[in-house]
Write a protein that holds these residues in place. Structure first.
Motif, PDB file in Angstrom:
ATOM      1  N   ASP A 162       0.837  -1.208   0.000  1.00  9.62           N
ATOM      2  CA  ASP A 162       0.000   0.000   0.000  1.00  9.62           C
ATOM      3  C   ASP A 162       0.868   1.254   0.000  1.00  9.62           C
ATOM      4  N   ALA A 163       1.945   1.234   0.776  1.00  9.29           N
ATOM      5  CA  ALA A 163       2.833   2.393   0.815  1.00  9.29           C
ATOM      6  C   ALA A 163       3.522   2.629  -0.520  1.00  9.29           C
ATOM      7  N   GLY A 164       3.666   1.577  -1.304  1.00  8.81           N
ATOM      8  CA  GLY A 164       4.267   1.702  -2.621  1.00  8.81           C
ATOM      9  C   GLY A 164       3.256   1.926  -3.728  1.00  8.81           C
ATOM     10  N   ASN A 165       1.978   2.116  -3.332  1.00  3.36           N
ATOM     11  CA  ASN A 165       0.907   2.286  -4.317  1.00  3.36           C
ATOM     12  C   ASN A 165       0.869   1.113  -5.298  1.00  3.36           C
ATOM     13  N   VAL A 166       1.060  -0.086  -4.767  1.00  2.00           N
ATOM     14  CA  VAL A 166       1.032  -1.306  -5.570  1.00  2.00           C
ATOM     15  C   VAL A 166      -0.232  -2.080  -5.219  1.00  2.00           C
ATOM     16  N   ARG A 167      -1.144  -2.121  -6.150  1.00  2.00           N
ATOM     17  CA  ARG A 167      -2.429  -2.778  -5.881  1.00  2.00           C
ATOM     18  C   ARG A 167      -2.253  -4.295  -5.916  1.00  2.00           C
ATOM     19  N   PHE A 168      -2.888  -4.960  -4.972  1.00  2.00           N
ATOM     20  CA  PHE A 168      -2.800  -6.416  -4.906  1.00  2.00           C
ATOM     21  C   PHE A 168      -4.103  -6.983  -4.372  1.00  2.00           C
ATOM     22  N   SER A 169      -4.282  -8.280  -4.569  1.00  2.00           N
ATOM     23  CA  SER A 169      -5.461  -8.985  -4.090  1.00  2.00           C
ATOM     24  C   SER A 169      -5.008 -10.329  -3.530  1.00  2.00           C
ATOM     25  N   SER A 170      -5.964 -11.179  -3.212  1.00  2.00           N
ATOM     26  CA  SER A 170      -5.616 -12.504  -2.708  1.00  2.00           C
ATOM     27  C   SER A 170      -4.890 -13.337  -3.760  1.00  2.00           C
ATOM     28  N   LYS A 171      -4.976 -12.906  -5.027  1.00  2.00           N
ATOM     29  CA  LYS A 171      -4.302 -13.624  -6.111  1.00  2.00           C
ATOM     30  C   LYS A 171      -2.901 -13.095  -6.382  1.00  2.00           C
ATOM     31  N   GLY A 172      -2.519 -11.998  -5.711  1.00  2.00           N
ATOM     32  CA  GLY A 172      -1.179 -11.473  -5.875  1.00  2.00           C
ATOM     33  C   GLY A 172      -1.161 -10.044  -6.368  1.00  2.00           C
ATOM     34  N   VAL A 173       0.012  -9.603  -6.816  1.00  2.00           N
ATOM     35  CA  VAL A 173       0.170  -8.255  -7.339  1.00  2.00           C
ATOM     36  C   VAL A 173      -0.598  -8.132  -8.652  1.00  2.00           C
ATOM     37  N   GLU A 174      -1.481  -7.143  -8.729  1.00  2.00           N
ATOM     38  CA  GLU A 174      -2.300  -6.986  -9.928  1.00  2.00           C
ATOM     39  C   GLU A 174      -1.473  -6.328 -11.022  1.00  2.00           C
ATOM     40  N   VAL A 175      -1.354  -7.045 -12.142  1.00  2.00           N
ATOM     41  CA  VAL A 175      -0.519  -6.581 -13.252  1.00  2.00           C
ATOM     42  C   VAL A 175      -1.332  -6.573 -14.541  1.00  2.00           C
ATOM     43  N   ASP A 176      -0.818  -5.800 -15.538  1.00  2.00           N
ATOM     44  CA  ASP A 176      -1.448  -5.796 -16.848  1.00  2.00           C
ATOM     45  C   ASP A 176      -0.842  -6.910 -17.705  1.00  2.00           C
ATOM     46  N   ASP A 177      -1.142  -6.898 -18.993  1.00  2.00           N
ATOM     47  CA  ASP A 177      -0.657  -7.955 -19.874  1.00  2.00           C
ATOM     48  C   ASP A 177       0.860  -7.982 -19.978  1.00  2.00           C
ATOM     49  N   TYR A 178       1.516  -6.866 -19.641  1.00  2.00           N
ATOM     50  CA  TYR A 178       2.968  -6.772 -19.749  1.00  2.00           C
ATOM     51  C   TYR A 178       3.675  -7.032 -18.422  1.00  2.00           C
ATOM     52  N   LEU A 179       2.936  -7.532 -17.426  1.00  2.00           N
ATOM     53  CA  LEU A 179       3.450  -7.825 -16.094  1.00  2.00           C
ATOM     54  C   LEU A 179       3.804  -6.561 -15.314  1.00  2.00           C
ATOM     55  N   GLN A 180       3.196  -5.443 -15.691  1.00  2.00           N
ATOM     56  CA  GLN A 180       3.429  -4.161 -15.031  1.00  2.00           C
ATOM     57  C   GLN A 180       2.285  -3.874 -14.073  1.00  2.00           C
ATOM     58  N   SER A 181       2.615  -3.349 -12.889  1.00  2.00           N
ATOM     59  CA  SER A 181       1.590  -3.019 -11.906  1.00  2.00           C
ATOM     60  C   SER A 181       0.533  -2.103 -12.510  1.00  2.00           C
ATOM     61  N   VAL A 182      -0.738  -2.382 -12.197  1.00  2.00           N
ATOM     62  CA  VAL A 182      -1.822  -1.564 -12.731  1.00  2.00           C
ATOM     63  C   VAL A 182      -1.933  -0.231 -12.001  1.00  2.00           C
ATOM     64  N   SER A 183      -1.223  -0.083 -10.877  1.00  2.00           N
ATOM     65  CA  SER A 183      -1.347   1.144 -10.087  1.00  2.00           C
ATOM     66  C   SER A 183      -0.039   1.927  -9.947  1.00  2.00           C
ATOM     67  N   ASN A 184       1.092   1.251 -10.117  1.00  2.00           N
ATOM     68  CA  ASN A 184       2.396   1.909 -10.016  1.00  2.00           C
ATOM     69  C   ASN A 184       3.247   1.474 -11.202  1.00  2.00           C
ATOM     70  N   PRO A 185       3.399   2.303 -12.224  1.00  2.00           N
ATOM     71  CA  PRO A 185       4.120   1.906 -13.444  1.00  2.00           C
ATOM     72  C   PRO A 185       5.596   1.601 -13.224  1.00  2.00           C
ATOM     73  N   ALA A 186       6.136   1.942 -12.070  1.00  2.00           N
ATOM     74  CA  ALA A 186       7.540   1.625 -11.794  1.00  2.00           C
ATOM     75  C   ALA A 186       7.736   0.186 -11.347  1.00  2.00           C
ATOM     76  N   VAL A 187       6.633  -0.509 -11.087  1.00  2.00           N
ATOM     77  CA  VAL A 187       6.700  -1.845 -10.490  1.00  2.00           C
ATOM     78  C   VAL A 187       6.217  -2.904 -11.477  1.00  2.00           C
ATOM     79  N   TYR A 188       6.953  -3.996 -11.540  1.00  2.00           N
ATOM     80  CA  TYR A 188       6.570  -5.185 -12.300  1.00  2.00           C
ATOM     81  C   TYR A 188       6.537  -6.373 -11.337  1.00  2.00           C
ATOM     82  N   ALA A 189       5.879  -7.442 -11.750  1.00  2.00           N
ATOM     83  CA  ALA A 189       5.832  -8.646 -10.904  1.00  2.00           C
ATOM     84  C   ALA A 189       5.836  -9.884 -11.785  1.00  2.00           C
ATOM     85  N   ALA A 190       6.384 -10.970 -11.248  1.00  2.00           N
ATOM     86  CA  ALA A 190       6.471 -12.221 -12.003  1.00  2.00           C
ATOM     87  C   ALA A 190       6.435 -13.397 -11.052  1.00  2.00           C
ATOM     88  N   GLY A 191       6.095 -14.559 -11.609  1.00  2.00           N
ATOM     89  CA  GLY A 191       6.068 -15.789 -10.823  1.00  2.00           C
ATOM     90  C   GLY A 191       4.830 -15.917  -9.970  1.00  2.00           C
TER      91      GLY A 191
END
Length: 448
Positions: free
Chosen positions: A273-302
């Motif tokens: 939350d402090a990083g403005n990274v949206r997440f749910s019970s399924k994990g970090v919410e990302v777009d089709d490019y694995l980029q955070s939907v709320s913080n464009p500086a953040v990506y997630a994988a695995g």
């Protein structure tokens, strides 16, 4: 304050690819992990697990050797020696990875990261800024919320047991439970599995699961379905588990209770939350490019990324490849997974790729099912396999392979042939006309 181009959280397969390749391309890269470097697969999952399973496979094959001319009296699994052999695989991993990162110029942090701003984290009190972040922290056991949960051991703990207790209870009927339960039973433990649903291994073909359950019970494993473990408590030198269904409640004594009831994305403690990274019970919410939907500086994988892809190491590796491109290039890629094979490394193994019958019907596909028992095949008789079945879905109009489901000692390898066929559109006729080496497990594909 330290500053980097890319800060990577985690040291598993996706994280390692990103760190090494981006650093070699001139980016200032850092990587952080509170646990020994290497990730779950190499240290606490795929590799050490398969070492255990291989011991169970060898013991099983020896058990089928009667009448084949091989004398096998006195065969047993020496648990202490098995642990030592497993450690010969895991102990070199961390220094090897640290050496690779060092040689590639990757800055290494051994500590716990926590976001304090969209582009800033603290690592055990030290502030670190980065232009981009990759979250690849994997998954952890799912909280069960039952009294005595702290008395459970995880699959990580099971892989480090100095000795195997006599009475072992596994909570949950997923693939990790079945893999370790088959190992424990063959190493001499009395094993019980409790599954809350009506059947274990719910994501696999039910007919083949029935075949695996038959063999599982034959080796002495008790399977309790539609039942839940409601509490664990210390009792004397052991543990008492209260197990309940809609009809009854019972308490049983065990020496060890293992958590095998699923895993969840490892986001706790990251303060997303402090990083403005949206997440749910399924994990970090990302777009089709694995980029955070709320913080464009953040990506997630695995396993920590909410992509909908199976939580498997090959998937993490593929996402790591895509992330390297997306972090370095202007034109971004979407991960193309193709068919992903999944395997329960029980003994015998259960493997699946592509569609199951229900999913194929839901998609409105017209198909035929090729199914049968392979235990009478020479390839199976040579290794004493009495539980070997298959189910292959073939589209009526095109002869494309839609899905394949295998049970048997060869399943984990043979499923790769079907994965290749599905990915490249190889038809049933083309498979049957291929001259595979004979006699081999792979050649059996022609008859399926």
């Amino acid at each position: 304050m330290m500053d980097f181009d890319i800060l990577i959280l985690g040291t598993g397969p996706a994280a390692t690819q990103v760190a090494l390749q981006c650093s070699r391309r001139g980016r200032r890269v850092a990587i952080v992990d509170p646990r020994p470097f290497g990730g779950t697969c190499a240290l606490r999952g795929c590799i050490p697990k398969k070492v255990f399973v291989r011991a169970a496979e060898l013991f099983d094959w020896i058990g089928h050797a009667e009448g084949t001319g091989v004398r096998t009296e006195g065969a047993a699994i020496d648990w202490a020696e098995l642990i030592a052999f497993k450690r010969s695989f895991t102990e070199p991993v961390t220094p090897w990875k640290e050496g690779m990162f060092r040689d590639a110029g990757v800055e290494q942090f051994h500590g716990t990261p926590r976001f304090v701003a969209p582009q800033r984290v603290t690592i055990d009190g030290n502030e670190v800024e980065s232009r981009q972040f990759v979250i690849a922290t994997g998954a952890v056991p799912r909280p069960l919320g039952i009294p005595g949960e702290g008395l459970l051991v995880s699959s990580d703990d099971f892989l480090e047991l100095e000795r195997l207790p006599k009475r072992v209870l596994f909570i949950g009927g997923g693939y990790v439970t079945f893999e370790f339960a088959h190992v424990a039973a063959r190493a001499g433990a009395k094993v019980t599995v409790v599954e809350a649903g009506p059947r274990p291994l719910a994501r696999f073909d039910p007919d083949l699961v029935d075949g695996l359950l038959e063999r599982t019970r034959e080796i002495g494993i008790e399977i309790l379905t539609s039942m839940k473990v409601e509490s664990i408590e210390k009792r004397g030198g052991g543990l008492r588990a209260t197990i309940a269904s809609d009809l009854k409640t019972e308490s049983n004594e065990f020496d060890l209770v293992v958590h095998g009831a699923g895993r969840v994305p490892n986001v706790s403690g990251l303060d997303l939350d402090a990083g403005n990274v949206r997440f749910s019970s399924k994990g970090v919410e990302v777009d089709d490019y694995l980029q955070s939907v709320s913080n464009p500086a953040v990506y997630a994988a695995g396993d920590v990324a909410a992509t909908g892809a199976p939580p498997l190491s090959p998937v993490a590796r593929k996402e790591g490849e895509v992330l390297v491109h997306n972090l370095l290039e202007h034109h971004k890629k979407i991960p193309e997974y193709g068919p992903v094979a999944t395997v329960v490394f029980s003994v015998p193994a259960l493997a699946s790729v592509g569609l199951g019958e229900d999913e194929a019907r839901q998609r409105g596909l017209r198909f035929s099912t090729r199914t049968g028992d392979r235990s009478g095949k020479n390839s199976m008789k040579m290794v004493g396999a009495r539980h070997a079945r298959y189910k292959v879905l073939v589209e009526d109009s095109t002869e494309r392979i839609l899905g394949a489901h295998l049970l048997g000692p060869d399943a984990a390898e043979t499923i790769n042939l079907y994965t290749l066929a599905i990915k490249h559109g190889i038809t049933e006729t083309e498979l049957k006309s291929t001259l595979f080496a004979f006699p081999t497990f792979g050649n059996d594909v022609r008859g399926m």
